[in-house]
Design an enzyme around this catalytic site. Sequence first.
Site, PDB file in Angstrom:
ATOM      1  N   THR A  42       0.886  -1.155   0.000  1.00 14.51           N
ATOM      2  CA  THR A  42       0.000   0.000   0.000  1.00 14.51           C
ATOM      3  C   THR A  42       0.923   1.204   0.000  1.00 14.51           C
ATOM      4  O   THR A  42       2.081   1.070   0.352  1.00 14.51           O
ATOM      5  CB  THR A  42      -0.816   0.034   1.328  1.00 14.51           C
ATOM      6  OG1 THR A  42      -1.309  -1.252   1.603  1.00 14.51           O
ATOM      7  CG2 THR A  42      -1.955   1.015   1.262  1.00 14.51           C
ATOM      8  N   GLY A  91      -5.337  -6.174   5.299  1.00 17.74           N
ATOM      9  CA  GLY A  91      -6.475  -5.267   5.421  1.00 17.74           C
ATOM     10  C   GLY A  91      -7.648  -5.758   6.237  1.00 17.74           C
ATOM     11  O   GLY A  91      -8.311  -4.967   6.919  1.00 17.74           O
TER      12      GLY A  91
END
Lengths: 342, 342
Positions: free
Chosen positions: B207, B261
């Site tokens: 990310t 996540g």
Amino acid sequence: MNKKQLSLLIALGMTSQLVQATEAPIALAIHGGAGTIEKAKFTPEQEQAYRQTLKQALETGYQLLEEGKPSLDAVTAAIIVLENSPFFNAGKGAVYTFDGEHELDASIMDGQSRQAGAVAGVKRIENPITLARKVMTDSVHVMLSGEGAESFAKQQGVALVDNKLFDTPFRYDALLKAKEKLEKAKNHTKDYQAAHFALPMEFKMGTVGAVALDKLGNLAAGTSTGGMTAKRFGRVGDSPIIGAGTFADNRSCAVSATGHGEYFIRYSVASDICARVAYQGKSIEKAGNEVIHDVLAPIGGTGGVIIVDSKGNISMPFNTPGMYRASKSSTSPTYVAIFKEE
Amino acid sequence: MNKKQLSLLIALGMTSQLVQATEAPIALAIHGGAGTIEKAKFTPEQEQAYRQTLKQALETGYQLLEEGKPSLDAVTAAIIVLENSPFFNAGKGAVYTFDGEHELDASIMDGQSRQAGAVAGVKRIENPITLARKVMTDSVHVMLSGEGAESFAKQQGVALVDNKLFDTPFRYDALLKAKEKLEKAKNHTKDYQAAHFALPMEFKMGTVGAVALDKLGNLAAGTSTGGMTAKRFGRVGDSPIIGAGTFADNRSCAVSATGHGEYFIRYSVASDICARVAYQGKSIEKAGNEVIHDVLAPIGGTGGVIIVDSKGNISMPFNTPGMYRASKSSTSPTYVAIFKEE
């Protein structure tokens, strides 16, 4: 049970009976959306029908809790009743998108394991709350969206239904009215976004949800919705967002929200209420009132929440004229209400 | 500035100069993902190239802060550099989905207004962070998904690009390896979900993000990602979820997360860190360490966060072998690091 009976149970090693004998508290609260829900808008028959469905959803879930079933089962069962009813904006009776379809969102969370599941923008799932639960239990993910979520459903043996199943004349009429208002406003603003923002509250709200405490002391929360009337662009509201529309944590509380979703996302409403309980030692009543009345109301964040804590306390604050709601617990009788101050 | 100079400014009514003269703190932190990032895996040249890109992203954003530009601009500019670099799992260089495409997620939040914007599952947006910002400023919604988000982009004059723009041979190789592992595991487990869960960490993370404090004291946070390698079913991770992957509130802090996540959604990581700061009066260092090391690490929630508070303090905790990261503030020099204990 008196002291003698208690001693006997302990002497006989009958601990499972003991657990039941201590009468652990149970509690269930449900909502069918908040908004401009005023008495003058209902015929007596309509009002009665809404109350009857709320009562049925409540009793369906509460019976499971009485039987010792998990809070997740009670939450799921209550929400299915509300999804299947054409009265509420979830499942059958969901609002229409701008393009004349239905896109459904749902989420569920287990307060014990902090496991969660959510689906966003599904079109062919009869009961989105059950698919959200399958995402929680049978996938490695928390949130699946659109056609992908439907592929997962198919793989899991969940039947795909025709989107028209969710049609109701009442909601179609609302879409036409919303589009008419959008068209008129567009002439002034030249801006779809501003026009949509100016739509009356009733076009932007409607959700169903449930929160529960079971005999083992486990909390659960779930939420399901069709979203906003005339929504476009794959808009995702707060209902499938863990922390915004749904949150459950055995250490604090379980929350399901309903309202103008964008505000509920920006203010992480469900997890913020739990954080105030966990970190500030506030009651769910105080924490809920603060977020709904002091944080959201001043900025125009209309809506409400239902909250249950691990002692079986229930709170259902909202800052709109009404909220479809019902609750029952070991220490409080069946309560069904629609308007303020009932 | 000495006392005499200060008195002079006040006497002359030169308040704007005075504001500048007080030298309000500024701060910027960025990350390029956390994971099994170990020194042995890099050639010296590769390591140098990663550090160079991190430095470039940091300096691009920091210069804007020095010029007095808003923290939102600094966050956006830094993330664009990282999205455009093939080294990081966002924009160009994003991982592949199971079906061999790229689906990108991003979100951004303004700590002053608590406005936010997010896009999920977009395939044809060169810089998803800029579209997330447009959702925030030019739509009435917070989160748009899939093709709907791309229709909005088109309406806003954002060019749609070919999905192949995001291709890199390195990530394609990772997809092939992941699918091979999934196929092998499937023979044992007969279960795609279990097989995907068993994939090594490096396939599930990556990310980019930035958090900033500007001269006016406003915080902002942003995050962008390509998600998990071989993801399916329209999986949505924490990056586009306000409260999970991104959160900013002037009263507490700004957070951007990176990691597995699903855990970050279930634990509302970004908003939980801000809640600990706001409600428990903890420093960002303590709040961040608690969530990353005490809450997430024990349950296998691998990853990290970058945090900036309104005084310009910076904290960047992670529970993985490494996290690409860089920071700079009025009181701390440029810092660029990849591995633990640098």
